[in-house]
Each structure stands twice: as C-alpha cells, then as structure tokens.
Design an enzyme around this catalytic site. Structure first.
Site, PDB file in Angstrom:
ATOM      1  N   THR A   1       0.830  -1.205   0.000  1.00  0.00           N
ATOM      2  CA  THR A   1       0.000   0.000   0.000  1.00  0.00           C
ATOM      3  C   THR A   1       0.866   1.258   0.000  1.00  0.00           C
ATOM      4  O   THR A   1       0.594   2.223  -0.734  1.00  0.00           O
ATOM      5  CB  THR A   1      -0.901   0.004   1.263  1.00  0.00           C
TER       6      THR A   1
ATOM      7  N   HIS B   1       2.347   1.868  -3.375  1.00  0.00           N
ATOM      8  CA  HIS B   1       1.366   2.464  -4.300  1.00  0.00           C
ATOM      9  C   HIS B   1       1.268   3.976  -4.072  1.00  0.00           C
ATOM     10  O   HIS B   1       1.198   4.761  -5.022  1.00  0.00           O
ATOM     11  CB  HIS B   1      -0.026   1.848  -4.095  1.00  0.00           C
TER      12      HIS B   1
HETATM   13 ZN   LIG Z   1       0.180  -3.432   5.147  1.00  0.00          ZN
END
Ligand SMILES: [Zn+2]
Ligand SMILES: [Zn+2]
Length: 342
Positions: free
Chosen positions: A40, A43
């Site tokens: 995450t 990203h």
């Molecule tokens: Zn994580």
C-alpha cells in the site's frame, strides 16, 4: 516530530517536521519504534491510479508499526504509559449493523490508518484505544512491527480448518510466505506455494513450505503428482490477485475445496465458474484482520514457536527511507523494516 509525508499529489515521499498529533479522551499516543513497509505504501509513493483516487494530500503514511505508549486520554482504561503496542489499522464506524453485532472486521465504513487518515511513519501516532493491541507476552520488535500483514496471513490461513489438509498458496509475497508458515505450524499436511520469483520461493522454503514451486517452470498438476495427491488441494489461499493464479487454483482444487482470497485483483477477470459450481468450491474474500480474534491467534502462534524471522530481510533507519522503499519496490526482499528510534 519527523514524519514521512505524501505532501504533494505526485510521485515521491517527503521527510518533514510536522506537529505532534494530540490524543483525545479515548485515544492513545504512541511513540513509534519500528514500522513495516507495505505494498500500500509503495502504491502511495509511486502515486498510481489507485493511490490517486484513495489518498488526499498531505498524508502521513504507514499502518504497520510497533511502539511504546507515551500518553493516554482520560477515558482510556487498561492501557498504560510504557506498554508495548501495535495497532489495528482499520478504524471502524461502530454504528453499522456489523459493528453493532461485534463483527467489526465487516464494517462497511472502514477508514485505513495511513490511507484515509494520518499514519504511523512518524515519531508519534495517535489511535483510538479500541484499535490498540498491547503485547502482553514477549515478542521480537521486528515481528511486532508487522502484526498487520501477519494478521492478513493468519486471517486468511485460518479461514478454514486445515489440520491434515493439503494447502495451495498462490503468491509468495511476504503475506503468502507467512501464510505458508502458519498453515504448516497449524497442522496442514502439504503446503505448496507458487510464485515466479526464485528469491521469494527460497524464503518460503525457509519458512516451512513443503514445496515452493516456480510456475514459470512447471505446473501445479505436476506438483500434485510429485506429492502423491490424487484428488486436488483441499484449501486454497490466493495471495497474488493475478487471474492466471486464480484459474490455476480452481483447476487444482478437490471437490468441495475451499478458497480464501486475499490477493486484490487490479481489474475484473474471467474464471471458469462452471468448474467452481460443479466442483462445489467455496470462495471467501478476506480483508484485514478479525478484531481481535486474529490478534489473539497471532500472539498464541508466536508463543507456540512460529518463526517469522525468514520473512524479515531488511532494516533501515527512517532517514534512509528512499533506499528502503527502493528495495521494497524491487521485490528482491521479504519485509523491510524502518527503525524510528535511531
Ligand atoms: Zn500493510
Ligand atoms: Zn461499522
């Protein structure tokens, strides 16, 4: 305090001086010790299509952490200054049907720490007391820093009973590797994990997988034969989000097989639904961790000797975040830890 901030709506991260967060009456102020870098966070750093629609700037990143309680609000009981804690990164609404029923992991209005609100890549982070997990047994600090993804692995791996079962895991990222370790530890017979990265398959072997298979070189059906399986896998754990992995998995399940799916596909794709129907396969989506059943299970698994050390392969001081993120993005690694105490 120092914090790693998505300051501008463009690729990159900025290490900045920002005000310390303030704890409300129901909150806990935590001095962060170590954090884990997640996909995450990559990203958000690269500012891809998902990040552009999910994240508003400025935002302090990070949801995988361990730290020490530095202060508690007036309404907080059972958590004290000095406690070693990690945090559940999904903040739930407390009002929807599932929250009211105690199924908080199924909340329809979840806000993500370090995604929808300021996160833990900082010297201090504030969380509601109901999201704080106190480590009451001895735990390695690096392992405590990755309780969030470890929880994804445990939630997925323990979704279906797996004692004596043959388990197929598609995707040997850090969560897939941890799931392999958990499945083996919890009593699965064979744990086969697939990937195309020889480095990560090697980590999976060290973590206890029965067979780590490079699907660029040979197929899962062949692996079944080599292990003497005649009717397919009982349990599937999909960790890659890739269409070909899901199709391979469906093709190699036994009748009545059960699939827990954590890998998040980037877009819609076709699978052989007729096979899912006639093979009577169950597919269950997994998101996050059960609060706090998964956390309890993680603690007990570690107490019982589960070893996650093979999956932690890099550690950097937070000032060297760029190098740490570069290594994490390169994929030739397991989990990368940032140390906030240096
Ligand atoms: Zn994580
Ligand atoms: Zn809710």
């Amino acid at each position: 305090m120092k914090a790693l901030v998505k300051q501008h709506a463009e690729p990159g991260l900025w290490l900045l001086d920002v005000p310390e967060p303030e704890a409300g009456p129901g909150d806990v102020l935590i001095k962060v010790a170590r954090t884990g870098i997640c996909g995450t966070d990559l990203h958000i750093r690269s500012w891809d299509g998902w990040a552009q629609q999910a994240v508003g700037t400025p935002l302090i990143l990070g949801h995988e952490f361990v730290g020490e309680v530095a202060g508690v609000g007036a309404d907080v009981a059972d958590i004290a200054v000095g406690d070693l804690v990690s945090g559940e990164g999904h903040l739930v609404c407390g009002k929807c049907r599932n929250c009211l029923a105690g199924r908080r992991h199924l909340c329809r209005s979840t806000v993500g720490l370090g995604v929808g609100r300021d996160g833990a890549f900082a010297e201090y982070v504030v969380l509601p007391a109901s999201n704080v997990w106190v480590h009451r047994t001895k735990v390695d600090l690096d392992v405590a820093a990755i309780f969030d993804p470890f929880g994804n692995a445990v939630h997925t791996a323990l979704s279906f009973p797996l004692v004596g079962e043959d388990v197929l895991i598609t995707g040997a990222g850090p969560i897939g590797i941890m799931a392999a370790a958990v499945a083996k530890h919890a009593g699965a017979r064979n744990v086969v994990i697939t990937d195309v990265s020889p480095y990560r398959l090697d980590l999976a072997r060290k973590a206890g997988a029965t067979l780590a298979l490079n699907v660029a070189e040979s197929g899962i059906a062949e692996a079944q034969r080599s292990l003497g399986l005649k009717e397919g896998f009982d349990i599937g754990l999909e960790m890659s989000g890739r269409p070909e992995a899901m199709r391979d998995m469906v093709d190699n399940m036994t009748h009545g097989g059960r699939i827990a799916m954590l890998g998040l596909p980037a877009e819609e794709f076709a699978v052989d639904w007729a096979k899912i129907v006639t093979s009577m396969i169950t597919v269950k989506g997994i998101y996050g961790r059960e609060m706090f059943e998964t956390w309890y299970a993680m603690t007990v698994l570690l107490e019982g000797g589960l070893d996650l050390s093979p999956v932690i392969t890099g550690k950097y001081a937070y000032q060297d975040f760029d190098a740490a993120f570069d290594e994490a993005a390169g994929g030739h690694c397991g989990k990368i830890i940032l140390d906030w105490t240096a």
